[in-house]
Write an enzyme that holds these catalytic residues in place. Structure first.
Site, PDB file in Angstrom:
ATOM      1  N   TRP A   1      -1.474  -5.754   0.739  1.00 50.41           N
ATOM      2  CA  TRP A   1      -0.413  -6.309  -0.141  1.00 50.41           C
ATOM      3  C   TRP A   1      -0.287  -7.711   0.021  1.00 50.41           C
ATOM      4  CZ3 TRP A   1       0.485  -5.572  -4.783  1.00 50.41           C
ATOM      5  CH2 TRP A   1       1.698  -6.124  -5.382  1.00 50.41           C
TER       6      TRP A   1
ATOM      7  N   SER B   1       7.204 -11.571   6.682  1.00 50.32           N
ATOM      8  CA  SER B   1       7.104 -11.311   5.236  1.00 50.32           C
ATOM      9  C   SER B   1       7.999 -12.267   4.301  1.00 50.32           C
ATOM     10  CB  SER B   1       7.555  -9.947   4.874  1.00 50.32           C
ATOM     11  OG  SER B   1       7.220  -9.171   3.952  1.00 50.32           O
TER      12      SER B   1
ATOM     13  N   HIS C   1       2.355  -3.403   7.785  1.00 56.91           N
ATOM     14  CA  HIS C   1       3.206  -4.443   7.488  1.00 56.91           C
ATOM     15  C   HIS C   1       4.515  -4.283   8.499  1.00 56.91           C
ATOM     16  CE1 HIS C   1       4.819  -7.655   4.839  1.00 56.91           C
ATOM     17  NE2 HIS C   1       6.246  -6.945   4.926  1.00 56.91           N
TER      18      HIS C   1
ATOM     19  N   LYS D   1       7.645 -16.535   4.315  1.00 58.56           N
ATOM     20  CA  LYS D   1       7.432 -17.541   3.170  1.00 58.56           C
ATOM     21  C   LYS D   1       8.387 -18.692   3.676  1.00 58.56           C
ATOM     22  CE  LYS D   1       6.795 -13.734  -0.237  1.00 58.56           C
ATOM     23  NZ  LYS D   1       5.650 -12.845   0.225  1.00 58.56           N
TER      24      LYS D   1
HETATM   25  C1  GCU Z   1       7.549  -7.155  -1.052  1.00 55.22           C
HETATM   26  C2  GCU Z   1       6.889  -8.409  -1.613  1.00 55.22           C
HETATM   27  C3  GCU Z   1       6.515  -9.523  -0.725  1.00 55.22           C
HETATM   28  C4  GCU Z   1       7.220  -9.628   0.515  1.00 55.22           C
HETATM   29  C5  GCU Z   1       7.579  -8.256   1.163  1.00 55.22           C
HETATM   30  C6  GCU Z   1       8.783  -8.332   2.125  1.00 55.22           C
HETATM   31  O1  GCU Z   1       6.400  -6.426  -0.562  1.00 55.22           O
HETATM   32  O2  GCU Z   1       6.092  -8.212  -2.735  1.00 55.22           O
HETATM   33  O3  GCU Z   1       6.046 -10.745  -1.260  1.00 55.22           O
HETATM   34  O4  GCU Z   1       6.671 -10.481   1.402  1.00 55.22           O
HETATM   35  O5  GCU Z   1       8.232  -7.406   0.220  1.00 55.22           O
HETATM   36  O6  GCU Z   1       9.327  -9.260   2.244  1.00 55.22           O
HETATM   37  O7  GCU Z   1       8.879  -7.348   2.971  1.00 55.22           O
END
Ligand code: GCU
Length: 420
Positions: free
Chosen positions: A349, A258, A399, A262
């Site tokens: 998402w 997540s 997720h 990144k």
């Molecule tokens: C939120 C956010 C995402 C991220 C995620 C996470 O959903 O919008 O960009 O990847 O959190 O880190 O769990």
């Protein structure tokens, strides 16, 4: 962990940036050609890529998205303080080490606390997965020897956090994501550190982060922000790992989920010591192709997480098509190293299709290096690892990181991470 649910109403600067979960609403877009140089000429050789295009793309992502850590940061000398070595951890299966990484000589500089498990009964240096964690090292396993973190943490009873401090109640609370014994059993070590050690993940986290020490002007258009700080610390953890003679420095595998997916993509793009990279459900500004504007968009991410990106990136809210690159070019920066992009089917998402689209459009760069990647517009079936060093995997479910995902990661590493 913040649930990947979009906010009920998302203010957008214009209708084109509205978050949607409908394939029919994906706007028409042009895919920037990763092999086209800024001067309009094309990369035709590996040298062109390495010497000309790769630096251009690194510069684009630093200038417009993640921010740039000044080169002077590399003058800092790390100091490693081994605070714990236990050669019979986890019932004798592992050696546990805990290492405090001090940066430079300023005692106020935040430190990184690395937890390392290495398999016992091995005859050669081992490959290691480096995986930053969300809730503190002690949540990874209920091993009572893991030092409790002292850094700021979001209050959460599930992880035993009150008054923004970790407690013993959180031990092992996130172990559903960390099959430590199974990783060790397959011959891999595991290294992890709490991401909040270097940048507390909230909009005013910068002041207690490493950034005031590294990049004093937060208003500079390309000032680094949280993702840059997490990525920088990931490389500092690698500095330690390659200095540890029990570890095979050529087989460092970097994995993140997540927002930390990144961070690992950006860390791996900049730091070629990582031999293999895996992003899991990394979504917007990770592996997902931004111009699709599916799921999380630039406008939403900037609004919800204003501390993640460089100030200039805020001007791209609602303007994905004006961004001078797209995320397939971030993936291409990992060429020719094995890269696995992982998605989950219900994780709209993070735009699983967009994560595939980026992988697909990174393939020409891998091909330049004689490596294959996906070429079909259709992603592989569920639970089917695409058989190439540039790979993609999608599983059913939400997720998350599952123990089964780790088997996929290790299978991928076993196949594509060559011993040097
Ligand atoms: C939120 C956010 C995402 C991220 C995620 C996470 O959903 O919008 O960009 O990847 O959190 O880190 O769990």
């Amino acid at each position: 962990m913040i649930t990947p649910t979009p906010p009920a109403s998302v203010p957008s600067p214009d209708s084109s940036s509205r978050s949607h979960h409908d394939e029919s609403l994906v706007p028409a877009y042009t895919v920037p050609n990763p092999l086209r140089l800024a001067d309009g000429s094309f990369v035709t050789t590996r040298e062109d890529w390495i010497i000309r295009r790769r630096p251009e793309l690194l510069d684009l992502f630093a200038t417009h998205m993640y921010g740039r850590i000044p080169a002077s940061a590399s003058n800092l000398k790390n100091r490693y303080e081994i605070t714990d070595t236990h050669s019979a951890a986890l019932g004798g299966q592992a050696t546990r080490r805990q290492i405090t990484i001090h940066f430079g000589s300023d005692p106020n500089f935040p430190k990184l606390f690395l937890l390392l498990y290495l398999p016992n009964n091995v005859t050669a240096p081992v490959p290691v997965f480096l995986v930053p964690n969300f809730h503190g090292n002690h949540t990874v396993h209920n091993d009572p020897g893991i030092t409790l973190p002292t850094a700021w943490m979001r209050n959460d009873p599930i992880y035993g956090v009150t008054d923004n401090r970790a407690s013993a109640a959180g031990r092992g609370a996130n172990s559903s994501r960390w099959p430590v014994e199974a990783i060790l059993a397959r011959g891999y070590g595991l290294a992890t550190a709490y991401y909040g050690d270097v940048f507390p993940d909230h909009p005013s986290g910068r002041e207690n982060s490493i950034l005031p020490f590294l990049a004093p002007d937060p208003g500079a258009p390309a000032a680094p922000a949280a993702i840059a700080a997490w990525s920088w610390a990931i490389s500092r953890a690698a500095d330690y790992l390659i200095s540890d003679r029990a570890i095979d420095a050529y087989r460092l595998c970097l994995t993140g989920h997540s927002r930390l997916g990144k961070a690992v993509l950006w860390a791996g793009a900049q730091d070629t010591r990582f031999g293999l990279i895996i992003s899991n459900c990394s979504g917007c500004c990770g592996a997902a192709f931004s111009r699709r504007q599916f799921g999380e968009t630039f406008a939403v991410i900037n609004q919800k997480f204003p501390h993640w990106f460089t100030p200039r990136f805020h001007s791209y809210s609602g303007k994905e098509s004006d961004f001078p690159a797209d995320q397939h070019e971030l993936l291409a920066l990992l060429t020719p190293r094995p890269l696995l992009v992982c998605s989950a089917q219900d994780d709209a998402w993070a735009d699983p299709m967009g994560e595939y689209v980026s992988t697909l459009h990174a393939t020409p760069v891998y091909q330049l290096f004689g490596k294959s990647g996906p070429i079909s517009p259709q992603p592989p079936n569920l639970d089917t690892l695409f058989p190439a060093p540039l790979s993609y995997h999608i599983r059913a479910g939400k997720h998350d990181v599952l123990h089964a995902d780790w088997q996929t990661y290790i299978n991928f590493a076993q196949t594509y991470l060559a011993r040097k």
